[in-house]
Design a protein around this motif. Structure first.
Motif, mmCIF file in Angstrom:
data_model
loop_
_atom_site.group_PDB
_atom_site.id
_atom_site.type_symbol
_atom_site.label_atom_id
_atom_site.label_comp_id
_atom_site.label_asym_id
_atom_site.label_seq_id
_atom_site.Cartn_x
_atom_site.Cartn_y
_atom_site.Cartn_z
ATOM 1 N N ARG A 67 16.910 15.745 1.456
ATOM 2 C CA ARG A 67 17.873 16.107 0.422
ATOM 3 C C ARG A 67 18.524 14.946 -0.150
ATOM 4 O O ARG A 67 19.125 14.191 0.666
ATOM 5 C CB ARG A 67 18.676 17.143 0.809
ATOM 6 C CG ARG A 67 18.308 18.575 1.242
ATOM 7 C CD ARG A 67 19.398 19.732 1.301
ATOM 8 N NE ARG A 67 19.798 19.987 0.227
ATOM 9 C CZ ARG A 67 21.061 20.778 0.050
ATOM 10 N NH1 ARG A 67 21.599 21.238 1.226
ATOM 11 N NH2 ARG A 67 21.388 21.007 -1.239
ATOM 12 N N ALA A 68 18.404 14.641 -1.178
ATOM 13 C CA ALA A 68 19.094 13.290 -1.676
ATOM 14 C C ALA A 68 20.064 13.488 -2.791
ATOM 15 O O ALA A 68 19.946 14.276 -3.585
ATOM 16 C CB ALA A 68 17.867 12.191 -2.203
ATOM 17 N N LEU A 69 21.109 12.510 -2.630
ATOM 18 C CA LEU A 69 22.343 12.551 -3.773
ATOM 19 C C LEU A 69 22.233 11.309 -4.242
ATOM 20 O O LEU A 69 22.331 10.216 -3.733
ATOM 21 C CB LEU A 69 23.454 12.915 -2.958
ATOM 22 C CG LEU A 69 24.942 12.556 -3.717
ATOM 23 C CD1 LEU A 69 24.743 13.740 -4.861
ATOM 24 C CD2 LEU A 69 26.141 12.654 -2.894
ATOM 25 N N ILE A 70 22.303 11.261 -5.685
ATOM 26 C CA ILE A 70 22.494 9.996 -6.434
ATOM 27 C C ILE A 70 23.668 10.080 -7.189
ATOM 28 O O ILE A 70 23.878 10.748 -7.898
ATOM 29 C CB ILE A 70 21.113 9.851 -7.323
ATOM 30 C CG1 ILE A 70 19.826 9.518 -6.368
ATOM 31 C CG2 ILE A 70 21.417 8.421 -8.195
ATOM 32 C CD1 ILE A 70 18.688 9.496 -7.201
ATOM 33 N N VAL A 71 24.642 9.093 -7.061
ATOM 34 C CA VAL A 71 26.110 9.037 -7.489
ATOM 35 C C VAL A 71 25.867 7.870 -8.601
ATOM 36 O O VAL A 71 25.153 6.885 -8.224
ATOM 37 C CB VAL A 71 27.033 8.863 -6.690
ATOM 38 C CG1 VAL A 71 28.413 8.679 -7.306
ATOM 39 C CG2 VAL A 71 27.055 9.784 -5.400
ATOM 40 N N SER A 72 26.494 7.964 -9.776
ATOM 41 C CA SER A 72 26.290 6.989 -10.800
ATOM 42 C C SER A 72 25.146 7.006 -11.271
ATOM 43 O O SER A 72 24.552 6.117 -11.481
ATOM 44 C CB SER A 72 27.075 5.948 -10.386
ATOM 45 O OG SER A 72 28.327 5.999 -10.152
ATOM 46 N N ALA A 73 24.282 8.143 -11.502
ATOM 47 C CA ALA A 73 22.801 8.099 -11.868
ATOM 48 C C ALA A 73 22.443 7.927 -13.414
ATOM 49 O O ALA A 73 21.450 7.711 -13.712
ATOM 50 C CB ALA A 73 22.199 9.556 -11.505
ATOM 51 N N GLY A 74 23.548 7.516 -14.208
ATOM 52 C CA GLY A 74 23.189 7.379 -15.616
ATOM 53 C C GLY A 74 22.423 8.317 -16.192
ATOM 54 O O GLY A 74 22.719 9.726 -16.018
ATOM 55 N N PRO A 75 21.504 8.020 -17.020
ATOM 56 C CA PRO A 75 20.581 8.970 -17.565
ATOM 57 C C PRO A 75 19.607 9.583 -16.575
ATOM 58 O O PRO A 75 18.720 10.573 -17.168
ATOM 59 C CB PRO A 75 19.919 8.189 -18.562
ATOM 60 C CG PRO A 75 19.896 6.699 -18.083
ATOM 61 C CD PRO A 75 21.093 6.631 -17.531
ATOM 62 N N GLY A 76 19.231 9.150 -15.437
ATOM 63 C CA GLY A 76 18.595 9.608 -14.434
ATOM 64 C C GLY A 76 17.275 9.051 -14.070
ATOM 65 O O GLY A 76 16.302 9.525 -13.670
ATOM 66 N N HIS A 77 17.263 7.625 -14.351
ATOM 67 C CA HIS A 77 15.981 6.866 -13.953
ATOM 68 C C HIS A 77 15.898 7.018 -12.293
ATOM 69 O O HIS A 77 14.620 7.376 -11.893
ATOM 70 C CB HIS A 77 16.184 5.306 -14.149
ATOM 71 C CG HIS A 77 16.368 5.033 -15.718
ATOM 72 N ND1 HIS A 77 17.649 4.611 -16.156
ATOM 73 C CD2 HIS A 77 15.738 4.981 -16.630
ATOM 74 C CE1 HIS A 77 17.608 4.421 -17.250
ATOM 75 N NE2 HIS A 77 16.559 4.739 -17.614
ATOM 76 N N SER A 78 16.718 6.785 -11.539
ATOM 77 C CA SER A 78 16.633 6.978 -10.277
ATOM 78 C C SER A 78 16.300 8.511 -9.529
ATOM 79 O O SER A 78 15.487 8.511 -8.510
ATOM 80 C CB SER A 78 17.918 6.421 -9.371
ATOM 81 O OG SER A 78 19.112 7.229 -9.798
ATOM 82 N N VAL A 79 16.730 9.301 -10.399
ATOM 83 C CA VAL A 79 16.313 10.723 -9.892
ATOM 84 C C VAL A 79 14.802 10.976 -10.371
ATOM 85 O O VAL A 79 14.074 11.610 -9.395
ATOM 86 C CB VAL A 79 17.064 11.906 -10.797
ATOM 87 C CG1 VAL A 79 16.450 13.321 -10.473
ATOM 88 C CG2 VAL A 79 18.524 11.602 -10.565
#
Length: 227
Positions: free
Chosen positions: A98-110
Motif C-alpha cells: 500500500r503506497a502513499l505519494i505526497v505532493s503527487a502533482g498531476p499524478g506522474h508518480s501514481v
C-alpha cells in the motif's frame, strides 16, 4: 462670492456630463461589429465581436476523461512517468504494497507505481487531479497511523514545514516500511541535515536521480519504531 463659485461649478459639472455623454455615443457608433472586413461573408468565429452577452456561441467542453487521455498521451507525460518508474525500481516495491505519494502533482508518480504492478496507490496534493490525485494537506494527512508500506514525499524541499511534512509520512508508514523523500539535488552534508528530520527511521541510502526532468536527490529511509 460663494454663489458665483457654486454657479460656475454647476456649469462645469453639466458641461462634463454633456461631453461624457457625447463621447459615449460616439464610441458606440464607431465600434465595429467585426475586426475583419465587414464584406467578408464567412468570417472566422474568433474574429467577430459579440453584440451582446447572449450572442456567444457555445464553447466546446471536453470531459475530464477525454482531457486526461489527451494529457496522458503526450511525450512529456510518458517521459515523466518513466523517470519515476526507474526510481521506484531501485527500492523494489512489492505488488501487494500500500503506497502513499505526497505532493503527487498531476499524478506522474501514481501512474508509475501502477505500471510497476502496485495497485493500491494513494496520491495526495493541495490541489486534486482526478482520478489520480486527491486533495489533502501534506502537513496534516487524513490517514490512520501505520497503514502504508511505502510513503513517498515528492517535494520535501518545497514544504512549508519540512519537519511536519516528514513526520506525517513517518506516522502513516508501518514499522519496516519505507519512507522516501526527494529534494533538489544536493551533497552529503545537505543529506545529513535532512536525515535529522526523521525521528523514527534509519537511513538506507541516497541517490541522485532525474524526476520529471528535474535533477533530484532521493533519500530512502526505513521505519524502525512507532514512537
Amino acid at each position: 462670492m460663494e454663489s458665483h463659485v457654486q454657479v460656475f461649478l454647476n456649469k462645469l459639472s453639466y458641461a462634463s456630463i454633456a461631453v461624457a455623454t457625447l463621447t459615449f455615443f460616439f464610441l458606440y457608433l464607431q465600434t465595429p461589429e467585426t475586426c475583419v472586413d465587414p464584406s467578408d461573408s464567412n468570417p472566422k468565429p474568433h474574429s467577430r465581436f459579440p453584440t451582446s452577452t447572449c450572442d456567444f456561441n457555445p464553447r466546446y467542453y471536453a470531459s475530464p476523461n477525454k482531457r486526461n487521455r489527451r494529457i496522458w498521451s503526450t511525450k512529456s507525460w510518458t517521459t515523466a512517468v518513466s523517470s519515476y518508474a526507474a526510481f521506484f525500481k531501485t527500492f523494489h516495491i512489492s505488488n501487494h504494497s500500500r503506497a502513499l505519494i505526497v505532493s503527487a502533482g498531476p499524478g506522474h508518480s501514481v501512474v508509475a507505481m501502477n505500471e510497476l504492478g502496485v495497485a493500491d496507490v494513494t496520491g495526495v496534493e493541495l490541489v486534486d487531479s482526478p482520478p489520480l490525485v486527491s486533495r489533502a494537506d501534506p502537513h496534516n494527512l487524513p490517514f490512520f497511523d501505520e497503514i502504508f508500506d511505502v510513503g513517498f514525499g515528492v517535494y520535501l524541499d518545497r514544504a512549508l514545514f519540512p519537519a511536519r511534512y516528514v513526520g506525517e509520512i513517518e506516522r502513516t508508514v508501518r514499522i519496516d516500511g519505507l519512507c522516501v523523500v526527494a529534494v533538489e539535488e544536493c551533497g552529503p552534508r545537505d543529506v545529513e541535515k535532512i536525515l535529522r528530520l526523521f525521528k523514527k527511521s534509519r537511513f538506507v541510502r541516497a541517490k541522485n536521480v532525474t524526476l520529471a526532468g528535474e535533477f533530484r536527490t532521493g533519500i530512502i529511509m526505513k521505519v524502525e519504531s512507532s514512537t
